[in-house]
Each structure stands twice: as structure tokens, then as C-alpha cells.
Design a protein around this motif. Structure first.
Motif, PDB file in Angstrom:
ATOM      1  N   GLU A   1       2.487   3.784  -0.564  1.00 38.93           N
ATOM      2  CA  GLU A   1       1.758   2.998  -1.521  1.00 38.93           C
ATOM      3  C   GLU A   1       2.801   1.737  -1.947  1.00 38.93           C
ATOM      4  N   ILE A   2       4.265   2.189  -2.169  1.00 42.11           N
ATOM      5  CA  ILE A   2       5.224   1.082  -2.191  1.00 42.11           C
ATOM      6  C   ILE A   2       5.356   0.067  -1.018  1.00 42.11           C
ATOM      7  N   GLU A   3       5.269   0.840   0.340  1.00 40.87           N
ATOM      8  CA  GLU A   3       5.254  -0.137   1.419  1.00 40.87           C
ATOM      9  C   GLU A   3       4.051  -0.915   1.288  1.00 40.87           C
ATOM     10  N   ARG A   4       2.976  -0.560   0.868  1.00 42.68           N
ATOM     11  CA  ARG A   4       1.974  -1.486   0.932  1.00 42.68           C
ATOM     12  C   ARG A   4       2.145  -2.559   0.177  1.00 42.68           C
ATOM     13  N   GLU A   5       2.374  -2.323  -1.021  1.00 50.46           N
ATOM     14  CA  GLU A   5       2.866  -3.367  -1.928  1.00 50.46           C
ATOM     15  C   GLU A   5       3.895  -4.206  -1.699  1.00 50.46           C
ATOM     16  N   LEU A   6       4.941  -3.922  -0.972  1.00 52.26           N
ATOM     17  CA  LEU A   6       5.951  -4.689  -0.205  1.00 52.26           C
ATOM     18  C   LEU A   6       5.426  -5.548   0.712  1.00 52.26           C
ATOM     19  N   LYS A   7       4.658  -4.959   1.472  1.00 54.04           N
ATOM     20  CA  LYS A   7       3.954  -5.869   2.385  1.00 54.04           C
ATOM     21  C   LYS A   7       2.966  -6.949   2.015  1.00 54.04           C
ATOM     22  N   ARG A   8       2.169  -6.618   0.891  1.00 52.15           N
ATOM     23  CA  ARG A   8       1.320  -7.667   0.327  1.00 52.15           C
ATOM     24  C   ARG A   8       2.177  -8.683  -0.557  1.00 52.15           C
ATOM     25  N   LEU A   9       3.616  -8.404  -1.184  1.00 52.69           N
ATOM     26  CA  LEU A   9       4.365  -9.333  -1.780  1.00 52.69           C
ATOM     27  C   LEU A   9       5.114 -10.299  -0.641  1.00 52.69           C
ATOM     28  N   GLN A  10       5.473  -9.716   0.436  1.00 53.57           N
ATOM     29  CA  GLN A  10       6.061 -10.493   1.375  1.00 53.57           C
ATOM     30  C   GLN A  10       4.959 -11.291   2.060  1.00 53.57           C
ATOM     31  N   LYS A  11       3.758 -11.092   2.252  1.00 50.98           N
ATOM     32  CA  LYS A  11       2.684 -12.199   2.835  1.00 50.98           C
ATOM     33  C   LYS A  11       2.488 -13.033   1.570  1.00 50.98           C
ATOM     34  N   GLU A  12       2.442 -12.608   0.264  1.00 50.60           N
ATOM     35  CA  GLU A  12       2.558 -13.672  -0.802  1.00 50.60           C
ATOM     36  C   GLU A  12       3.682 -14.599  -0.831  1.00 50.60           C
ATOM     37  N   THR A  13       4.711 -14.160  -0.743  1.00 52.61           N
ATOM     38  CA  THR A  13       6.069 -14.913  -0.574  1.00 52.61           C
ATOM     39  C   THR A  13       5.968 -15.791   0.554  1.00 52.61           C
ATOM     40  N   ASN A  14       5.386 -15.159   1.777  1.00 55.76           N
ATOM     41  CA  ASN A  14       5.402 -16.314   2.891  1.00 55.76           C
ATOM     42  C   ASN A  14       4.072 -17.452   2.647  1.00 55.76           C
ATOM     43  N   LEU A  15       3.052 -17.228   2.026  1.00 58.73           N
ATOM     44  CA  LEU A  15       2.024 -17.808   1.669  1.00 58.73           C
ATOM     45  C   LEU A  15       2.685 -19.120   0.677  1.00 58.73           C
ATOM     46  N   ASP A  16       3.363 -18.569  -0.230  1.00 61.44           N
ATOM     47  CA  ASP A  16       4.045 -19.642  -1.151  1.00 61.44           C
ATOM     48  C   ASP A  16       4.977 -20.322  -0.556  1.00 61.44           C
ATOM     49  N   SER A  17       5.829 -19.993   0.433  1.00 62.00           N
ATOM     50  CA  SER A  17       6.731 -20.669   1.152  1.00 62.00           C
ATOM     51  C   SER A  17       6.058 -21.789   1.927  1.00 62.00           C
TER      52      SER A  17
ATOM     53  N   LYS B   1       6.864  22.726  -1.540  1.00 62.52           N
ATOM     54  CA  LYS B   1       7.663  21.596  -0.761  1.00 62.52           C
ATOM     55  C   LYS B   1       6.519  20.620  -0.238  1.00 62.52           C
ATOM     56  N   LEU B   2       5.687  21.520   0.495  1.00 65.08           N
ATOM     57  CA  LEU B   2       4.699  20.586   1.283  1.00 65.08           C
ATOM     58  C   LEU B   2       3.970  19.595   0.295  1.00 65.08           C
ATOM     59  N   LEU B   3       3.530  20.115  -0.790  1.00 66.71           N
ATOM     60  CA  LEU B   3       2.980  19.320  -1.759  1.00 66.71           C
ATOM     61  C   LEU B   3       3.935  18.305  -2.387  1.00 66.71           C
ATOM     62  N   TYR B   4       4.956  18.615  -2.649  1.00 68.50           N
ATOM     63  CA  TYR B   4       5.870  17.555  -2.955  1.00 68.50           C
ATOM     64  C   TYR B   4       6.385  16.475  -2.032  1.00 68.50           C
ATOM     65  N   LEU B   5       6.332  16.822  -0.703  1.00 68.67           N
ATOM     66  CA  LEU B   5       6.798  15.716   0.176  1.00 68.67           C
ATOM     67  C   LEU B   5       5.457  14.984   0.644  1.00 68.67           C
ATOM     68  N   GLN B   6       4.212  15.624   0.532  1.00 68.62           N
ATOM     69  CA  GLN B   6       3.058  14.800   0.680  1.00 68.62           C
ATOM     70  C   GLN B   6       2.822  13.823  -0.501  1.00 68.62           C
ATOM     71  N   ALA B   7       3.189  14.171  -1.731  1.00 64.65           N
ATOM     72  CA  ALA B   7       3.104  13.375  -2.848  1.00 64.65           C
ATOM     73  C   ALA B   7       3.945  11.930  -2.735  1.00 64.65           C
ATOM     74  N   GLU B   8       5.462  12.481  -2.310  1.00 63.89           N
ATOM     75  CA  GLU B   8       6.255  11.531  -1.989  1.00 63.89           C
ATOM     76  C   GLU B   8       5.874  10.510  -0.875  1.00 63.89           C
ATOM     77  N   LEU B   9       5.396  10.894  -0.120  1.00 63.90           N
ATOM     78  CA  LEU B   9       4.957  10.363   1.376  1.00 63.90           C
ATOM     79  C   LEU B   9       3.930   9.546   0.769  1.00 63.90           C
ATOM     80  N   GLU B  10       3.020   9.815   0.030  1.00 61.26           N
ATOM     81  CA  GLU B  10       1.967   8.903  -0.350  1.00 61.26           C
ATOM     82  C   GLU B  10       2.537   7.663  -1.404  1.00 61.26           C
ATOM     83  N   ARG B  11       3.605   8.184  -2.235  1.00 66.73           N
ATOM     84  CA  ARG B  11       4.003   7.130  -3.063  1.00 66.73           C
ATOM     85  C   ARG B  11       4.688   6.104  -2.329  1.00 66.73           C
ATOM     86  N   CYS B  12       5.461   6.717  -1.208  1.00 71.82           N
ATOM     87  CA  CYS B  12       6.416   5.546  -0.533  1.00 71.82           C
ATOM     88  C   CYS B  12       5.569   4.631   0.311  1.00 71.82           C
TER      89      CYS B  12
END
Length: 83
Positions: A30-46, A17-28
Motif C-alpha cells: 500500500e505504501i508502494e502504491r501511494e509512493l508511485k501515485r505521489l511520484q506521478k503527481e510530482t512528475n505531473l507538477d513538474s 508469523k505468516l499472518l504478521y508477514l502477510q499484513a506487513e507485506l500488504e502494508r508495504c
């Protein structure tokens, strides 16, 4: 020994369970970082679109100002000619 095996088995389940949750946390994260990057690019585009629009407006106002200047000069010349 049965108690030991049960405890080890329980601990292994907890570790899974610990390993699974750790992997899920890291995946989430990474998604958060990507969304923040995309949001910055969207703001830049705007912002870039807004800058382009303002440049276009500035060119139009500059063109109108030049036309008005030419009209003022013509009007002044006409007044000077009639005086």
C-alpha cells in the motif's frame, strides 16, 4: 499427546508469523502504491511548471516579434518616404 500439542503449538507460531508477514507485506505494498501515485503527481507538477514556463517564454517571444514587426514597418515607411 505431548508431541501433538508441541506440533500444534509450533504450527500456531508459524501461522502467527505468516499472518504478521502477510499484513506487513500488504502494508508495504500500500505504501508502494501511494509512493508511485505521489511520484506521478510530482512528475505531473513538474511538467505543468515546465509548460507554464514555456507559455511565458512564448508570450515574451511573441511580444518581441510584434515589436520587431512594428520597427520593420516604420523603417520601411521611412525608406519609402525618402525615396
Amino acid at each position: 499427546m505431548e508431541n501433538f500439542n508441541r506440533l500444534v503449538s509450533s504450527q500456531l507460531e508459524t501461522m502467527d508469523k505468516l499472518l504478521y508477514l502477510q499484513a506487513e507485506l500488504e502494508r508495504c505494498q500500500e505504501i508502494e502504491r501511494e509512493l508511485k501515485r505521489l511520484q506521478k503527481e510530482t512528475n505531473l507538477d513538474s511538467i505543468q511548471k515546465e509548460i507554464a514556463s514555456m507559455k511565458q517564454q512564448l508570450q515574451e517571444i511573441h511580444r518581441i516579434f510584434e515589436l520587431q514587426t512594428e520597427e520593420v514597418i516604420r523603417s520601411y515607411q521611412e525608406v519609402g518616404v525618402t525615396c
